[in-house]
Design a protein around this motif. Structure first.
Motif, PDB file in Angstrom:
ATOM      1  N   ALA A 167      -3.479  -1.045  -7.981  1.00 45.57           N
ATOM      2  CA  ALA A 167      -2.864  -2.266  -7.944  1.00 45.57           C
ATOM      3  C   ALA A 167      -2.398  -2.839  -6.739  1.00 45.57           C
ATOM      4  O   ALA A 167      -2.199  -3.602  -6.684  1.00 45.57           O
ATOM      5  CB  ALA A 167      -1.218  -1.949  -8.338  1.00 45.57           C
ATOM      6  N   ARG A 168      -3.214  -1.996  -5.727  1.00 40.88           N
ATOM      7  CA  ARG A 168      -3.871  -2.305  -4.743  1.00 40.88           C
ATOM      8  C   ARG A 168      -5.068  -2.034  -4.303  1.00 40.88           C
ATOM      9  O   ARG A 168      -4.983  -0.823  -3.041  1.00 40.88           O
ATOM     10  CB  ARG A 168      -2.502  -2.433  -3.422  1.00 40.88           C
ATOM     11  CG  ARG A 168      -1.478  -2.400  -3.988  1.00 40.88           C
ATOM     12  CD  ARG A 168      -0.189  -1.574  -3.157  1.00 40.88           C
ATOM     13  NE  ARG A 168      -0.163  -0.745  -2.865  1.00 40.88           N
ATOM     14  CZ  ARG A 168       0.087   0.300  -3.648  1.00 40.88           C
ATOM     15  NH1 ARG A 168       0.968  -0.714  -4.302  1.00 40.88           N
ATOM     16  NH2 ARG A 168       0.634   0.812  -4.164  1.00 40.88           N
ATOM     17  N   PRO A 169      -6.110  -2.856  -5.028  1.00 44.77           N
ATOM     18  CA  PRO A 169      -7.842  -2.473  -4.553  1.00 44.77           C
ATOM     19  C   PRO A 169      -7.996  -2.819  -3.380  1.00 44.77           C
ATOM     20  O   PRO A 169      -8.742  -2.268  -3.061  1.00 44.77           O
ATOM     21  CB  PRO A 169      -8.270  -3.075  -6.076  1.00 44.77           C
ATOM     22  CG  PRO A 169      -7.574  -3.834  -6.374  1.00 44.77           C
ATOM     23  CD  PRO A 169      -5.892  -4.031  -6.145  1.00 44.77           C
ATOM     24  N   TRP A 170      -7.320  -3.741  -2.472  1.00 45.79           N
ATOM     25  CA  TRP A 170      -7.738  -4.173  -1.133  1.00 45.79           C
ATOM     26  C   TRP A 170      -7.558  -2.945   0.084  1.00 45.79           C
ATOM     27  O   TRP A 170      -7.958  -3.193   1.191  1.00 45.79           O
ATOM     28  CB  TRP A 170      -6.980  -4.968  -0.414  1.00 45.79           C
ATOM     29  CG  TRP A 170      -5.568  -5.287  -0.674  1.00 45.79           C
ATOM     30  CD1 TRP A 170      -4.966  -4.504  -0.067  1.00 45.79           C
ATOM     31  CD2 TRP A 170      -4.615  -5.898  -2.104  1.00 45.79           C
ATOM     32  NE1 TRP A 170      -3.199  -4.680  -0.152  1.00 45.79           N
ATOM     33  CE2 TRP A 170      -2.961  -5.758  -1.785  1.00 45.79           C
ATOM     34  CE3 TRP A 170      -4.891  -6.573  -3.236  1.00 45.79           C
ATOM     35  CZ2 TRP A 170      -2.582  -6.030  -2.466  1.00 45.79           C
ATOM     36  CZ3 TRP A 170      -4.094  -6.662  -4.132  1.00 45.79           C
ATOM     37  CH2 TRP A 170      -2.364  -6.501  -3.334  1.00 45.79           C
ATOM     38  N   ALA A 171      -6.151  -2.384  -0.556  1.00 44.70           N
ATOM     39  CA  ALA A 171      -6.220  -0.646   0.051  1.00 44.70           C
ATOM     40  C   ALA A 171      -7.246   0.072  -0.307  1.00 44.70           C
ATOM     41  O   ALA A 171      -6.929   1.065   0.830  1.00 44.70           O
ATOM     42  CB  ALA A 171      -4.838  -0.751  -0.178  1.00 44.70           C
TER      43      ALA A 171
END
Length: 352
Positions: free
Chosen positions: A182-186
Motif C-alpha cells: 500500500a506504500r510502495p514509495w517506502a
C-alpha cells in the motif's frame, strides 16, 4: 559357399524401428540409466559384439576383431517423461520418450555393430543434465578411448552439423527493500529492478558469428524468474536464470565477460555452469568422407552437444544423427523410420 543377399531397405527399416521402440520402452531418465545400459550391453553381447563396461553406465562395444578408426557416440538418458512412455509405432514413425533424442540413434549404433560394421560404439549417461554432472568427461579422463573421428549421433535431421555453441547458465539476482504494497514509495521493488535488467538483456540483438564458413548465433535468454513472498509485500529479492549460447572461437572466460556486458552491470550475476563450444572439424578427412558418403548437407550446430567434451580431449568430432532437433523433448516426440534407415545406410557407405 553361397553369399547371403544384403538385407533390403524394408528389412533394415523394420529392424531399426523395432529396436528403437524397444529402447523407448526401457525408461532411462537422467540419473536412472542403469537399466537401459544393462539392456544395451546384453543385446550387444548376445549378438556377438565385444562389450566393455567402463563404469557409471558407460559401455563401449565393437564387432569382434575390428580396430575401428571411427567411433559412434550416443547418450542413454532422456528428459523427464510427459505421459509418452511406453512408445508406439506406425508405418512412418516411432513415437515416445527419447525417440528422436536419441534412442533412434542408439538403435542405429546397435544394429551397425551387430551387423559387423567396423565402428566402435560408446553409450554414456547424463547428457541431458548440466555439464557439471557429465559422465563423459570423467570417463575420458580415466579411460581414454581410441578413435580418429567421433560421430556424435545427436539429432541433426540427417545433416552433418559441425561444431557446437558454448552454453553458460547463470543466476541473476536483483535486490531491493521490502515494505507494504500500500506504500510502495517506502520500499524498493526488486521485481521492478529485475524487469529493467531483463528488458536491457532482451534488447540486445542476436549476434551472428562466422566461424570456418558457418554462421553461429550468440543469444542470451532469461529462462526462469522468481520473486515475492506475499500479495501485499513489496519483494526485496528477485532472481532470474539466464542462458547464454556463444559461438566457437570465443573462450569460456571471454563468453562470461560478454554476458556480463549484455546484462549492463545491473544486478548480481553468478555463473553456475559454462560448457565450452566446440571447433568445426570439417577439415578432417574422415569428416569429408562422411559428407561424401551421404551427400550430406552441412550446417552449424546451434546447440551444445558432447562434441565439445570430445574436443576437450583432442578428439575431432561432428554431429550426425537420424533424429529431428524440432522433435527433441516434446510430449509427442517421434522419429521418422526413413531417417533411421538413411543414417544406417550413410554409415554403411562410410565403412566401405
Amino acid at each position: 559357399m553361397p553369399v547371403s543377399p544384403a538385407p533390403s531397405d524394408t528389412d533394415v527399416a523394420a529392424r531399426l524401428a523395432g529396436r528403437t521402440l524397444e529402447l523407448v520402452d526401457v525408461a532411462s531418465e537422467s540419473r536412472s540409466e542403469a537399466r537401459l545400459a544393462a539392456h544395451v550391453a546384453r543385446v550387444l553381447r548376445d549378438g556377438g559384439a565385444e562389450v566393455t563396461e567402463l563404469g557409471d553406465s558407460c559401455i563401449l562395444a565393437r564387432p569382434p576383431g575390428t580396430s575401428p578408426g571411427v567411433m559412434l557416440a550416443g547418450h542413454l538418458d532422456t528428459v523427464p517423461a510427459q505421459d509418452n512412455i511406453p512408445g508406439s509405432i506406425d508405418a512412418e514413425r516411432v513415437r515416445g520418450l527419447g525417440a528422436s533424442d536419441m534412442k533412434g540413434a542408439l538403435a542405429v549404433m546397435i544394429e551397425l555393430v551387430l551387423a559387423g560394421a567396423p565402428y566402435s560404439a560408446l553409450f554414456f549417461p547424463r547428457e541431458e543434465l548440466p555439464s557439471t554432472e557429465s559422465a563423459l568427461v570423467p570417463l575420458l579422463q580415466r579411460s581414454p578411448v581410441e578413435a580418429e573421428l567421433v560421430i556424435v549421433m545427436e539429432p541433426t535431421d540427417g545433416e552433418l552439423h559441425a561444431g557446437c555453441v558454448g552454453n553458460i547458465n547463470a543466476t541473476w539476482t536483483f535486490r531491493g527493500r521490502s515494505g507494504h504494497s500500500a506504500r510502495p514509495w517506502a520500499a524498493e521493488n526488486a521485481i521492478t529492478r529485475a524487469a529493467l535488467g531483463i528488458a536491457t538483456l532482451a534488447s540486445a540483438p542476436v549476434l551472428p558469428v562466422q566461424f570456418h564458413g558457418l554462421t553461429f548465433h550468440e543469444v542470451a535468454s532469461v529462462t526462469r524468474i522468481n520473486g515475492g513472498i506475499a500479495a501485499n509485500v513489496i519483494p526485496e529479492t528477485c532472481t532470474a536464470q539466464v542462458n547464454f549460447r556463444y559461438a566457437p572461437g570465443r573462450t569460456p572466460d571471454a563468453a562470461e565477460a560478454r554476458l556480463r556486458e549484455l546484462c549492463g552491470g545491473l544486478g548480481e550475476l553468478e555463473i553456475t555452469g559454462n560448457a565450452a563450444s566446440a571447433p568445426v572439424a570439417l577439415e578432417h578427412p574422415l569428416a569429408q568422407r562422411l559428407i561424401d558418403a551421404g551427400e550430406l548437407a552441412v550446417a552449424p550446430k546451434q546447440a551444445w552437444t558432447p562434441v565439445a567434451e570430445f574436443a576437450q580431449f583432442g578428439y575431432p568430432a561432428v554431429n550426425f544423427g537420424p533424429g529431428a532437433p524440432a522433435q527433441a523433448h516434446r510430449r509427442d516426440e517421434s522419429v521418422e523410420i526413413a531417417r533411421l534407415l538413411h543414417a544406417h545406410r550413410v554409415l554403411e557407405a562410410l565403412a566401405t
